[in-house]
Design an enzyme around this catalytic site. Structure first.
Site, PDB file in Angstrom:
ATOM      1  N   GLU A 138     -18.628  39.596   9.144  1.00 31.19           N
ATOM      2  CA  GLU A 138     -19.263  38.686   8.182  1.00 31.19           C
ATOM      3  C   GLU A 138     -20.444  37.891   8.751  1.00 31.19           C
ATOM      4  O   GLU A 138     -20.562  36.697   8.495  1.00 31.19           O
ATOM      5  CB  GLU A 138     -18.214  37.700   7.639  1.00 31.19           C
TER       6      GLU A 138
HETATM    7  C1  TNX Z   1     -11.946  37.454   6.172  1.00 29.89           C
HETATM    8  S1  TNX Z   1     -11.029  39.463   8.176  1.00 29.89           S
HETATM    9  C2  TNX Z   1     -12.268  37.104   7.471  1.00 29.89           C
HETATM   10  C3  TNX Z   1     -11.765  35.832   8.008  1.00 29.89           C
HETATM   11  C4  TNX Z   1     -11.001  35.037   6.991  1.00 29.89           C
HETATM   12  C5  TNX Z   1     -10.134  35.968   6.187  1.00 29.89           C
HETATM   13  C6  TNX Z   1      -9.254  35.259   5.203  1.00 29.89           C
HETATM   14  C7  TNX Z   1     -12.277  39.041   8.809  1.00 29.89           C
HETATM   15  C8  TNX Z   1     -12.720  39.906   9.871  1.00 29.89           C
HETATM   16  N1  TNX Z   1     -12.896  37.936   8.349  1.00 29.89           N
HETATM   17  O1  TNX Z   1     -12.822  35.080   8.541  1.00 29.89           O
HETATM   18  O2  TNX Z   1     -10.224  34.097   7.640  1.00 29.89           O
HETATM   19  O3  TNX Z   1     -10.942  36.873   5.501  1.00 29.89           O
HETATM   20  O4  TNX Z   1      -8.372  36.138   4.593  1.00 29.89           O
END
Ligand code: TNX
Length: 538
Positions: free
Chosen positions: A342
């Site tokens: 992300e």
């Molecule tokens: C996505 S999974 C994220 C996390 C959040 C999560 C909450 C991932 C690699 N990134 O930063 O905590 O969703 O479900």
């Protein structure tokens, strides 16, 4: 007078009969431990179980012996003795020349048999007067004693002899894992969890043969591991958490203690420093790292994707070099997780440049890089590992590059997804994941990653909505037990109807360990004396 006397006699006689009848009723209600090994709710399910329908009488005349000179075997024997002591309050000597009478032995034997060639393989032979656990490595022996712990009944059968006897059903178990990597992840960045909490989680996971704990040590809301060359990371970046509480961090000594405790349970700790996104806490501590053009401030919310390191600045890589060096030096396991998810405000070219450069740093300190599935966009080495959480396309790209994949699809394997719309904790952006949905899927087939490329399965627990161990346990249990079976047991041995009964039988263990699991209505939970005590306490 006589009439009174007679009435009384009749009354007492009736009372006596009632008491005896009640006692009998009471006895009937206590289930006799089974002598059918195939009826014991082993979790995860072993490859093969062959019952021989008799019992090994575990009692005060039992002793444990381990192969002389076999590294780690005596420690495994002592671990077993310690766990049996806390389960049934029986003191069993380990490798002791005792003057006490020894009538039966548990022998933990190092064997080079080719049948035990697979890593972590073990065989358990339970006869009437001996238990023989064969394994090639102490790691295999450690997995084997988890099975043995589960075969020992919670209650003794006191009608068989003068002393208490715990009848262990006889037979043979042949077992080894389907996947080498059986993981759980804990996010200590959104909310911090203490060393004691992490240890409790490790101990529970190891009972179910999970062998990896991935610690998400940094994020926008907090930096949780001491870095001696950059002290503000924890002084500033560790000072808060989601919701504005005080946060916290592990000193390097704390982290070493977690690593040591995990290693005692043959569990690898994987540290994750999430970058170039999810880096607000680091950038607040050292603004020179920041690349999003804004002045970073401590963050207590739950949005993602707004932060990034400045990927074109050499100082950033000097910083990362220090961080990886210090953490790698106290991490005996082979992996270092760089996050990489992300990074919505990092330009694509910058992201690729960053991952390529950080991979070299990780390798320089002797570790294999793991990153969330987005890292497959970069020119990575086939020795690096893709952690598939969201994009199947990215996971397939990793396969094309010859990389191994860790399977954690959010829709199926995220422990922070709520069970349903009534759940007390959790999110549901990916899905609601009730206990059956968590179990009824196949990591071997989901998404079509070739079996040979799957390193294993991991169940991540993000902590935006949980802030203490009870809440952690509510989301993790019972689902994490299902993930242990999805990664240990072969597909032919996995079946929801059968699993559901074995899961119900985990209640006495979970209650005894004071685990506040979610009592899913899909499961007909077995009652246990410990449960009553906890309910009374509540
Ligand atoms: C996505 S999974 C994220 C996390 C959040 C999560 C909450 C991932 C690699 N990134 O930063 O905590 O969703 O479900």
């Amino acid at each position: 007078m006589t009439k009174h006397f007679l009435t009384r006699c009749i009354f007492f006689l009736a009372l006596g009969i009632t008491v005896i009848a009640c006692q009998k009723e009471e006895k009937k209600r206590i289930p006799m431990p089974t002598t059918d090994m195939s009826k014991v709710s082993l979790m995860p399910k072993p490859v093969k179980t062959v019952p021989t329908h008799s019992a090994f009488a575990l009692d005060q005349f039992t002793a444990i012996y381990t192969s002389k000179g076999a590294t780690g075997f005596e420690e495994v024997g002592k671990f077993l003795a310690g766990k049996l002591k806390s389960k049934i309050d029986l003191e069993i000597p380990v490798n002791q020349e005792t003057s006490n009478i020894v009538e039966r032995i548990i022998y933990i034997n190092q064997s080079d048999s080719i049948e035990l060639d697979a890593p972590e393989a073990y065989q358990l032979y339970i006869n009437q007067d001996s238990v023989i656990l064969n394994a090639n490595t102490s790691e295999g022996a450690f997995r084997g004693i988890q099975t043995l712990r589960q075969l020992v009944p919670e209650t003794s059968n006191d009608t068989l002899a003068e002393q208490s006897i715990w009848p262990v059903p006889t037979g043979k178990i042949v077992d080894n894992p389907n996947f080498a990597y059986r993981g759980a992840m804990l996010d200590v960045a959104r909310h911090f969890f203490s060393v004691a909490d992490v240890k409790k989680y490790i101990d529970l996971l190891s009972y179910y043969k999970i062998n990896v704990l991935h610690l998400h040590l940094s994020d926008d809301q907090g930096w949780r591991i001491e870095i001696k060359s950059w002290p503000k990371l924890t002084e500033v970046g560790g000072s808060t958490e989601v919701g504005g509480e005080a946060g916290g961090f592990f000193t390097q000594e704390d982290y070493k203690e977690i690593v040591r405790y995990a290693a005692e349970r043959y569990m690898t700790i994987i540290p994750e420093i999430d970058m170039p996104g999810h880096t607000n806490a680091a950038s607040v501590s050292y603004p020179l790292l920041n690349g999003n053009g804004k002045t970073p401030k401590l963050y207590e919310g739950t949005h993602v994707g707004f932060s990034t390191f400045d990927t074109r600045k050499d100082t950033v890589y000097a910083f990362i070099d220090d961080v990886v060096r210090e953490i790698a030096a106290i991490t005996p396991g082979p992996y270092f997780h760089i996050g990489g998810d992300e990074s919505h405000v990092t330009k694509k070219n910058d992201y690729i440049y960053f991952v390529n450069r950080v991979e070299k740093i990780v390798q320089k300190y002797g570790k294999r890089m793991i990153g969330w599935d987005e890292i497959a966009l970069a020119d990575i080495d086939s020795t690096s590992i893709s952690h598939w959480w969201s994009s199947e396309e990215n996971a397939k790209k990793a396969v094309e590059k010859g990389m191994k994949v860790i399977v954690s699809p959010a829709k199926k394997a995220y422990l922070d997804m709520s069970y349903d719309s009534d759940s007390k904790h959790g999110l549901h952006w990916a899905a609601y994941i009730p206990v059956d949905t968590a179990y009824v899927w196949s990591p071997e087939e989901y998404g079509g990653i070739p079996f040979a490329n799957i390193l294993g399965v991991e169940a991540p627990l993000w902590s935006e909505t949980i802030s203490n161990i009870d809440e952690l346990e509510y989301l993790a249990f019972p689902r994490v037990i299902g993930y242990s079976e999805l990664s240990w047991s072969i597909p032919e041995n996995r079946d929801w109807e059968d699993y559901k009964v074995r899961l119900a039988d985990q209640a006495p263990f979970l209650d005894r360990m004071n685990v506040k699991y979610y009592p899913s209505p899909l499961i007909d939970w077995k009652k246990s004396k410990y449960r009553y005590e906890t309910i009374e306490k509540d």
